[in-house]
Design an enzyme around this catalytic site. Sequence first.
Site, PDB file in Angstrom:
ATOM      1  CG  HIS A  78      -2.199  -0.933   0.770  1.00  0.00           C
ATOM      2  ND1 HIS A  78      -2.235  -2.263   1.110  1.00  0.00           N
ATOM      3  CD2 HIS A  78      -3.301  -0.709   0.024  1.00  0.00           C
ATOM      4  CE1 HIS A  78      -3.327  -2.798   0.621  1.00  0.00           C
ATOM      5  NE2 HIS A  78      -3.996  -1.882  -0.040  1.00  0.00           N
TER       6      HIS A  78
ATOM      7  CD  GLU B 164      -9.863  -8.119  -1.696  1.00  0.00           C
ATOM      8  OE1 GLU B 164      -8.889  -7.523  -2.157  1.00  0.00           O
ATOM      9  OE2 GLU B 164     -10.591  -7.632  -0.813  1.00  0.00           O
TER      10      GLU B 164
ATOM     11  NE  ARG C  23      -1.186  -6.097  -1.441  1.00  0.00           N
ATOM     12  CZ  ARG C  23      -2.372  -5.526  -1.592  1.00  0.00           C
ATOM     13  NH1 ARG C  23      -3.478  -6.234  -1.412  1.00  0.00           N
ATOM     14  NH2 ARG C  23      -2.485  -4.283  -1.937  1.00  0.00           N
TER      15      ARG C  23
ATOM     16  CB  CYS D 102     -10.406  -2.295  -8.425  1.00  0.00           C
ATOM     17  SG  CYS D 102     -10.633  -3.436  -7.068  1.00  0.00           S
TER      18      CYS D 102
ATOM     19  CG  ASN E 285      -3.397  -5.051  -5.927  1.00  0.00           C
ATOM     20  OD1 ASN E 285      -3.019  -5.206  -7.068  1.00  0.00           O
ATOM     21  ND2 ASN E 285      -3.821  -3.900  -5.458  1.00  0.00           N
ATOM     22  CG  ASP E 286      -5.454  -8.578  -1.117  1.00  0.00           C
ATOM     23  OD1 ASP E 286      -4.339  -8.770  -0.598  1.00  0.00           O
ATOM     24  OD2 ASP E 286      -6.167  -7.605  -0.846  1.00  0.00           O
TER      25      ASP E 286
ATOM     26  NE  ARG F 152      -6.321   0.197  -2.312  1.00  0.00           N
ATOM     27  CZ  ARG F 152      -5.875   0.233  -3.576  1.00  0.00           C
ATOM     28  NH1 ARG F 152      -5.758   1.380  -4.197  1.00  0.00           N
ATOM     29  NH2 ARG F 152      -5.527  -0.885  -4.191  1.00  0.00           N
TER      30      ARG F 152
HETATM   31  C1  PEP Z   1      -6.698  -5.650  -4.431  1.00  0.00           C
HETATM   32  O1  PEP Z   1      -6.492  -6.458  -3.528  1.00  0.00           O
HETATM   33  O2  PEP Z   1      -6.445  -5.879  -5.621  1.00  0.00           O
HETATM   34  C2  PEP Z   1      -7.259  -4.323  -4.141  1.00  0.00           C
HETATM   35  C3  PEP Z   1      -7.620  -3.521  -5.103  1.00  0.00           C
HETATM   36  O3  PEP Z   1      -7.331  -3.931  -2.848  1.00  0.00           O
HETATM   37  P1  PEP Z   1      -6.073  -3.549  -1.942  1.00  0.00           P
HETATM   38  O4  PEP Z   1      -4.895  -3.340  -2.847  1.00  0.00           O
HETATM   39  O5  PEP Z   1      -6.438  -2.305  -1.216  1.00  0.00           O
HETATM   40  O6  PEP Z   1      -5.922  -4.719  -1.038  1.00  0.00           O
HETATM   41 MG    MG Z   2      -7.348  -6.194  -1.603  1.00  0.00          MG
END
Ligand code: PEP
Ligand code: MG
Length: 592
Positions: free
Chosen positions: A203, A445, A479, A516, A468-469, A310
């Site tokens: 993040h 996710e 990650r 996303c 991402n997750d 977010r």
């Molecule tokens: C994701 O996990 O892809 C996502 C968009 O949420 P974050 O990156 O905030 O976990």
């Molecule tokens: Mg996420």
Amino acid sequence: MGSETEQPVEKRLQGTGVSPGIVRATAYLRTTDFEEPESRTIPRSMVPKEKARFHEALTRTREQIRALQQEIESTLGAEHAGIFDAHLLVLEDSTVLDEVLRLLEMEKRSVDRLYFEVSQRYIESLRRIADPYLRERAIDIEDVASRVLRNLRSPEPGEGPPGIHPGKPSILLTHDLTPSDTATLNRDLILGFATEAGSPTSHSAIVARSLNIPAVVALHDLEDVVHPGDDVLLDGYHGLLIVNPSAETLAQYARFSAEEGIVDADLRSLRDLETVTADGRRIVLAANIEFTSELPQVKEQGAEGIGLYRTEFFYLNAEELRSEDRQAENYGEVAEAVHPHGVIVRTLDIGGDKLWPELFDEPEPNPFLGWRGIRLSLAQPEMFKTQLRAILRASARGKVRIMFPFVSCLNEVREAITLLNEVKHDFDVAGIDYDRGIEVGAMIEIPSAALIADQIAKEVDFFSIGTNDLVQYTLAVDRVNERVAALYQPGHPAVLRLIRDVVSAAHRNGIWVGICGEMAGDVLLTPLLIGAEVDELSVGAAQLLRVRRAVSRLHSDECRTMLDEVLTCALTSDVMARCRTMAQLHYPELLR
Ligand code: PEP
Ligand code: MG
């Protein structure tokens, strides 16, 4: 001989570029180790004086932190200034202070040394546990302790406090930054940053891209190679940190920037166009944001609404922002700003690398598999309902959708919707206006949610795939851990198969689906996402026009065929080679 005229030698460190841009400035090193104060014994008669010196340094540090807090609040807004509350708490932590005073009485050694030893002990023990929550606390203690030590060393004001606020525009070089650290960086002074730890989907990296701060992570030996005050050039495109850049390097970068300028000017012509494939398939291209301060930039880049807001930074950065009124005002402001498009407000996703000390009084043994996202919201229904009320109130001011993060099973979706229905009922009774048709979505996710997407799709209006997750949990790769970064592969056939199947499940059930995660902004992967038939892509502002260009050059049929083919690959490297060939064919200017 002739040392004054000798050019310093250029040195290059290769890491991973996580936020594009090129900046050159003085190196500002926030080192992990303090400069060790000498250990001096003092006569008994000096002890009261030494105590007074310590208290003065603490008072001066408190004043500096408060001044910074006010400065950041007035320049960047209250949401960026809350981190300093944590710093004030660390400063006043009686465990450390009492221990220093006790040792001073007993051992009669200089207070700088004692304070150094005690705080260093805390930092080391927190670091050894290697838990992101504790690491975050270690960075706070380190930041505060280095301020105190500086004040003990140089009682005269004017030298400028240490920490992440240098006195002049600089490039910050440090071991690691937390998402809150990054959110509070003073952009007038920190032109870019480079860290030893970190990854593209941490993040901190996501926030750096949001704030448009060039950044490079996963750089080794930073502190051995760079010295405070060195002239450094940071290349966020290619993940390079160049120390003492030569005249030739500077000339190369001037050329590169000029070429980038030409590509950017060309991309700007796409700003007001729809996002459509070469064969006419319409895709919605929205933006991800963390702060309302990003709205002008996002609109400037021609975003079709916000596909992911977010909201956890309300909770992470400043207590006074968490009230229902402040949230409702903020969400409503976003909804109005993006009209006629909409905003998807994601409910609180605390956890993972975004830990909130007030809730996490016990450290999480495994934060990414722990109390996170919807789990935490369902366990704190009053807090959750406050946010739901705020979102519903905002829905009277524009097109607002609600989305629940980190769903792993159907019951979580049902429970969240039940709480939402309770809030709606209260609004109906009280006659409070809201959008009765507000759409509700689930983030997909976690692999378990992806595998029961057919069932979840029956309970919601849309999906948003959080890649991402999804990558992290499908491949069991943390990650944010740079040691396993090479295994973090968005192009892994297993991930692509899940994405394709989730989109099919959504469409079978008549709902739309967006992506996303950061994958949505990677033009190398755009053909695969178009091939999977996603309806929406939501990306960081800097990627918007690049993705619009890529989509406009692609044909749906060709993308579908390519996805079918890569799904027969066993190796991510084969998938990526195909992606590169396709991108090279259709939009070579975006591959730099
Ligand atoms: C994701 O996990 O892809 C996502 C968009 O949420 P974050 O990156 O905030 O976990
Ligand atoms: Mg996420």
